[in-house]
Scaffold this motif. Structure first.
Motif, PDB file in Angstrom:
ATOM      1  N   GLN A  39       0.849  -1.189   0.000  1.00 55.82           N
ATOM      2  CA  GLN A  39       0.000   0.000   0.000  1.00 55.82           C
ATOM      3  C   GLN A  39       0.884   1.238   0.000  1.00 55.82           C
ATOM      4  O   GLN A  39       1.660   1.451   0.940  1.00 55.82           O
ATOM      5  CB  GLN A  39      -0.935   0.012   1.208  1.00 55.82           C
ATOM      6  CG  GLN A  39      -1.937   1.152   1.173  1.00 55.82           C
ATOM      7  CD  GLN A  39      -3.051   0.983   2.179  1.00 55.82           C
ATOM      8  OE1 GLN A  39      -2.938   0.239   3.150  1.00 55.82           O
ATOM      9  NE2 GLN A  39      -4.158   1.665   1.951  1.00 55.82           N
ATOM     10  N   LYS A  43      -2.974   5.538  -1.681  1.00 56.92           N
ATOM     11  CA  LYS A  43      -3.501   4.546  -2.616  1.00 56.92           C
ATOM     12  C   LYS A  43      -4.081   3.359  -1.875  1.00 56.92           C
ATOM     13  O   LYS A  43      -3.788   3.142  -0.699  1.00 56.92           O
ATOM     14  CB  LYS A  43      -2.394   4.086  -3.569  1.00 56.92           C
ATOM     15  CG  LYS A  43      -1.867   5.175  -4.491  1.00 56.92           C
ATOM     16  CD  LYS A  43      -0.898   4.610  -5.513  1.00 56.92           C
ATOM     17  CE  LYS A  43      -0.430   5.672  -6.488  1.00 56.92           C
ATOM     18  NZ  LYS A  43       0.491   5.111  -7.506  1.00 56.92           N
ATOM     19  N   GLU A  44      -4.892   2.587  -2.584  1.00 57.78           N
ATOM     20  CA  GLU A  44      -5.445   1.377  -1.996  1.00 57.78           C
ATOM     21  C   GLU A  44      -4.394   0.277  -1.975  1.00 57.78           C
ATOM     22  O   GLU A  44      -3.447   0.269  -2.763  1.00 57.78           O
ATOM     23  CB  GLU A  44      -6.675   0.923  -2.793  1.00 57.78           C
ATOM     24  CG  GLU A  44      -7.861   1.864  -2.692  1.00 57.78           C
ATOM     25  CD  GLU A  44      -9.108   1.275  -3.329  1.00 57.78           C
ATOM     26  OE1 GLU A  44     -10.176   1.902  -3.198  1.00 57.78           O
ATOM     27  OE2 GLU A  44      -9.015   0.200  -3.941  1.00 57.78           O
TER      28      GLU A  44
END
Length: 123
Positions: A39, A43-44
């Motif tokens: 990660q 961001k995811e």
């Protein structure tokens, strides 16, 4: 109960290498599918790689194919991620994960997670 502890993160220049380790505290480690995720800030979490119970099958995200290698040593109850040709975009917290079911898709759910280790790649 499965406990996972990552190590090996750090700061490296672009083009360099790092090797991450994931030590598991479970007696039946050899029966688990293992995976690496990461990660980046803002961001995811994304899938990086997965390996089946005996290490004979692997799956990688397109972004790391040819640069990263996932492996495991069931006798040492440890999984590894060898990262070569690192790029600044590889900068992220890297997590190891475990699931009791087979299947190497990055979309499968993993119920057990480590605390993560930071990898920073400078340009």
């Amino acid at each position: 109960q499965v406990q996972l502890v990552e190590s090996g993160g750090g700061t490296v220049q672009a083009g360099g290498s790092l090797r991450l380790s994931c030590a598991a505290s479970v007696r039946t480690f050899s029966s688990y599918t293992m995976g690496w995720f990461r990660q980046a800030p803002g961001k995811e979490r994304e899938f990086v790689a997965a390996i089946n119970w005996n290490g004979h099958s692997t799956n990688y995200a397109d972004s790391v194919k040819g640069r990263f290698t996932i492996s495991r040593d069931n006798a040492k109850v440890t999984m590894y991620l060898q990262m070569n040709s690192l790029k600044p975009e590889d900068t992220a917290v890297y997590y190891c994960a475990a699931r009791a079911l087979p299947g190497l898709s990055g979309s499968y759910a993993y119920p057990y997670w480590g605390q993560g280790t930071q990898v920073t790649v400078s340009s």
